[in-house]
Design a protein around this motif. Structure first.
Motif, mmCIF file in Angstrom:
data_model
loop_
_atom_site.group_PDB
_atom_site.id
_atom_site.type_symbol
_atom_site.label_atom_id
_atom_site.label_comp_id
_atom_site.label_asym_id
_atom_site.label_seq_id
_atom_site.Cartn_x
_atom_site.Cartn_y
_atom_site.Cartn_z
ATOM 1 N N LYS A 60 39.375 44.822 -37.473
ATOM 2 C CA LYS A 60 39.381 43.945 -36.306
ATOM 3 C C LYS A 60 37.958 43.768 -35.799
ATOM 4 O O LYS A 60 37.179 44.714 -35.778
ATOM 5 N N ALA A 61 37.659 42.537 -35.358
ATOM 6 C CA ALA A 61 36.343 42.253 -34.795
ATOM 7 C C ALA A 61 36.466 41.211 -33.700
ATOM 8 O O ALA A 61 37.354 40.356 -33.739
ATOM 9 N N HIS A 62 35.577 41.308 -32.724
ATOM 10 C CA HIS A 62 35.465 40.296 -31.671
ATOM 11 C C HIS A 62 34.150 39.570 -31.902
ATOM 12 O O HIS A 62 33.096 40.200 -31.978
ATOM 13 N N PHE A 63 34.217 38.253 -32.044
ATOM 14 C CA PHE A 63 33.041 37.420 -32.243
ATOM 15 C C PHE A 63 32.776 36.662 -30.946
ATOM 16 O O PHE A 63 33.692 36.048 -30.398
ATOM 17 N N TYR A 64 31.545 36.703 -30.486
ATOM 18 C CA TYR A 64 31.147 35.961 -29.285
ATOM 19 C C TYR A 64 30.153 34.889 -29.714
ATOM 20 O O TYR A 64 29.148 35.198 -30.362
ATOM 21 N N ILE A 65 30.453 33.629 -29.394
ATOM 22 C CA ILE A 65 29.586 32.516 -29.770
ATOM 23 C C ILE A 65 29.367 31.619 -28.560
ATOM 24 O O ILE A 65 30.127 31.660 -27.601
ATOM 25 N N ARG A 66 28.315 30.813 -28.642
ATOM 26 C CA ARG A 66 28.080 29.838 -27.579
ATOM 27 C C ARG A 66 29.085 28.704 -27.705
ATOM 28 O O ARG A 66 29.472 28.315 -28.802
ATOM 29 N N ASP A 67 29.514 28.175 -26.579
ATOM 30 C CA ASP A 67 30.470 27.068 -26.557
ATOM 31 C C ASP A 67 29.702 25.758 -26.676
ATOM 32 O O ASP A 67 29.400 25.107 -25.692
ATOM 33 N N ILE A 68 29.371 25.397 -27.915
ATOM 34 C CA ILE A 68 28.663 24.150 -28.185
ATOM 35 C C ILE A 68 29.666 23.194 -28.813
ATOM 36 O O ILE A 68 29.859 23.170 -30.017
ATOM 37 N N ASP A 69 30.352 22.425 -27.972
ATOM 38 C CA ASP A 69 31.361 21.471 -28.428
ATOM 39 C C ASP A 69 32.356 22.110 -29.393
ATOM 40 O O ASP A 69 32.534 21.658 -30.517
ATOM 41 N N MET A 70 33.000 23.163 -28.955
ATOM 42 C CA MET A 70 33.989 23.866 -29.772
ATOM 43 C C MET A 70 35.405 23.570 -29.304
ATOM 44 O O MET A 70 36.306 24.369 -29.498
ATOM 45 N N LEU A 73 38.265 24.017 -31.828
ATOM 46 C CA LEU A 73 38.425 25.319 -32.470
ATOM 47 C C LEU A 73 39.835 25.853 -32.219
ATOM 48 O O LEU A 73 40.302 25.894 -31.087
ATOM 49 N N THR A 74 40.534 26.256 -33.295
ATOM 50 C CA THR A 74 41.895 26.780 -33.181
ATOM 51 C C THR A 74 42.029 28.046 -34.030
ATOM 52 O O THR A 74 41.119 28.392 -34.796
ATOM 53 N N ILE A 75 43.175 28.684 -33.938
ATOM 54 C CA ILE A 75 43.404 29.870 -34.767
ATOM 55 C C ILE A 75 43.640 29.508 -36.233
ATOM 56 O O ILE A 75 43.759 30.397 -37.070
ATOM 57 N N GLN A 76 43.675 28.231 -36.560
ATOM 58 C CA GLN A 76 43.783 27.798 -37.956
ATOM 59 C C GLN A 76 42.436 27.866 -38.673
ATOM 60 O O GLN A 76 42.377 27.814 -39.895
ATOM 61 N N LYS A 89 42.997 35.463 -34.265
ATOM 62 C CA LYS A 89 44.303 35.726 -33.671
ATOM 63 C C LYS A 89 44.353 35.221 -32.236
ATOM 64 O O LYS A 89 45.388 34.790 -31.767
ATOM 65 N N VAL A 90 43.199 35.300 -31.537
ATOM 66 C CA VAL A 90 43.103 34.866 -30.143
ATOM 67 C C VAL A 90 41.740 34.220 -29.937
ATOM 68 O O VAL A 90 40.737 34.714 -30.453
ATOM 69 N N ILE A 91 41.711 33.119 -29.182
ATOM 70 C CA ILE A 91 40.453 32.480 -28.807
ATOM 71 C C ILE A 91 40.428 32.400 -27.283
ATOM 72 O O ILE A 91 41.317 31.802 -26.681
ATOM 73 N N ASN A 92 39.430 33.032 -26.693
ATOM 74 C CA ASN A 92 39.272 33.034 -25.237
ATOM 75 C C ASN A 92 38.067 32.178 -24.871
ATOM 76 O O ASN A 92 36.930 32.507 -25.229
ATOM 77 N N TYR A 93 38.319 31.086 -24.167
ATOM 78 C CA TYR A 93 37.254 30.207 -23.700
ATOM 79 C C TYR A 93 36.779 30.672 -22.329
ATOM 80 O O TYR A 93 37.527 31.292 -21.583
ATOM 81 N N ASP A 94 35.548 30.361 -22.010
ATOM 82 C CA ASP A 94 34.992 30.589 -20.673
ATOM 83 C C ASP A 94 35.075 32.055 -20.257
ATOM 84 O O ASP A 94 35.515 32.387 -19.163
ATOM 85 N N ILE A 95 34.610 32.957 -21.111
ATOM 86 C CA ILE A 95 34.702 34.379 -20.775
ATOM 87 C C ILE A 95 33.627 34.824 -19.794
ATOM 88 O O ILE A 95 33.739 35.890 -19.206
ATOM 89 N N ASP A 96 32.591 34.020 -19.602
ATOM 90 C CA ASP A 96 31.515 34.412 -18.692
ATOM 91 C C ASP A 96 31.571 33.669 -17.361
ATOM 92 O O ASP A 96 30.718 33.850 -16.509
ATOM 93 N N GLY A 97 32.570 32.808 -17.181
ATOM 94 C CA GLY A 97 32.722 32.086 -15.929
ATOM 95 C C GLY A 97 31.849 30.863 -15.798
ATOM 96 O O GLY A 97 31.891 30.165 -14.802
ATOM 97 N N GLN A 100 30.149 28.943 -21.112
ATOM 98 C CA GLN A 100 29.077 28.991 -22.101
ATOM 99 C C GLN A 100 29.426 29.836 -23.320
ATOM 100 O O GLN A 100 28.835 29.647 -24.368
ATOM 101 N N LEU A 101 30.364 30.773 -23.188
ATOM 102 C CA LEU A 101 30.683 31.665 -24.293
ATOM 103 C C LEU A 101 32.164 31.603 -24.642
ATOM 104 O O LEU A 101 33.015 31.419 -23.776
ATOM 105 N N ILE A 102 32.429 31.789 -25.927
ATOM 106 C CA ILE A 102 33.798 31.875 -26.452
ATOM 107 C C ILE A 102 33.935 33.218 -27.135
ATOM 108 O O ILE A 102 33.038 33.642 -27.884
ATOM 109 N N GLU A 103 35.070 33.879 -26.928
ATOM 110 C CA GLU A 103 35.382 35.109 -27.627
ATOM 111 C C GLU A 103 36.479 34.802 -28.654
ATOM 112 O O GLU A 103 37.515 34.215 -28.300
ATOM 113 N N ILE A 104 36.242 35.195 -29.901
ATOM 114 C CA ILE A 104 37.242 35.006 -30.956
ATOM 115 C C ILE A 104 37.637 36.388 -31.449
ATOM 116 O O ILE A 104 36.794 37.139 -31.975
#
Length: 110
Positions: A60-70, A73-76, A89-97, A100-104
């Motif tokens: 298992k891993a958590h990837f954090y990326i910048r939200d540049i027109d994503m 992006l889906t779980i597919q 398995k899960v995509i969390n948008y707006d994790i920093d309020g 700017q960041l997405i957690e996958i």
């Protein structure tokens, strides 16, 4: 809070195309590069177990990326890092309020 300097791993996000297999009634998955981005990776463990005559594992891993027109992006999608494939398995948008960041949250099974 994640800083830009922590996004130090290069990952590829692949999109999938599913084509029906008319001969056998199933489908074929083909992946192509959607984006190559910088990410922070947090390893969250995994496990190994014996199934039949082979040992299988999952990481298992958590990837954090910048939200540049994503927005598409889906779980597919699939993430490629270090020649391994991770499936979201899960995509969390707006994790920093600040949107700017997405957690996958993703898994690699082998």
């Amino acid at each position: 809070m994640i800083t830009i300097g922590e996004l130090d791993k290069r990952i590829t996000i692949d999109s999938v195309t599913i084509t029906p297999d008319t001969a056998y009634g199933g489908s074929t998955r083909e992946y192509e590069t959607f984006r190559t981005v910088w990410a922070k990776i947090e390893w969250k463990g995994g496990f190994e177990k014996e199934e039949g005559d082979k040992i299988t594992g999952m990481t298992k891993a958590h990837f954090y990326i910048r939200d540049i027109d994503m927005s598409t992006l889906t779980i597919q999608h699939r993430i490629t890092y270090d020649n391994k494939y991770f499936f979201p398995k899960v995509i969390n948008y707006d994790i920093d309020g600040r949107k700017q960041l997405i957690e996958i949250i993703a898994e690699n099974k082998n």
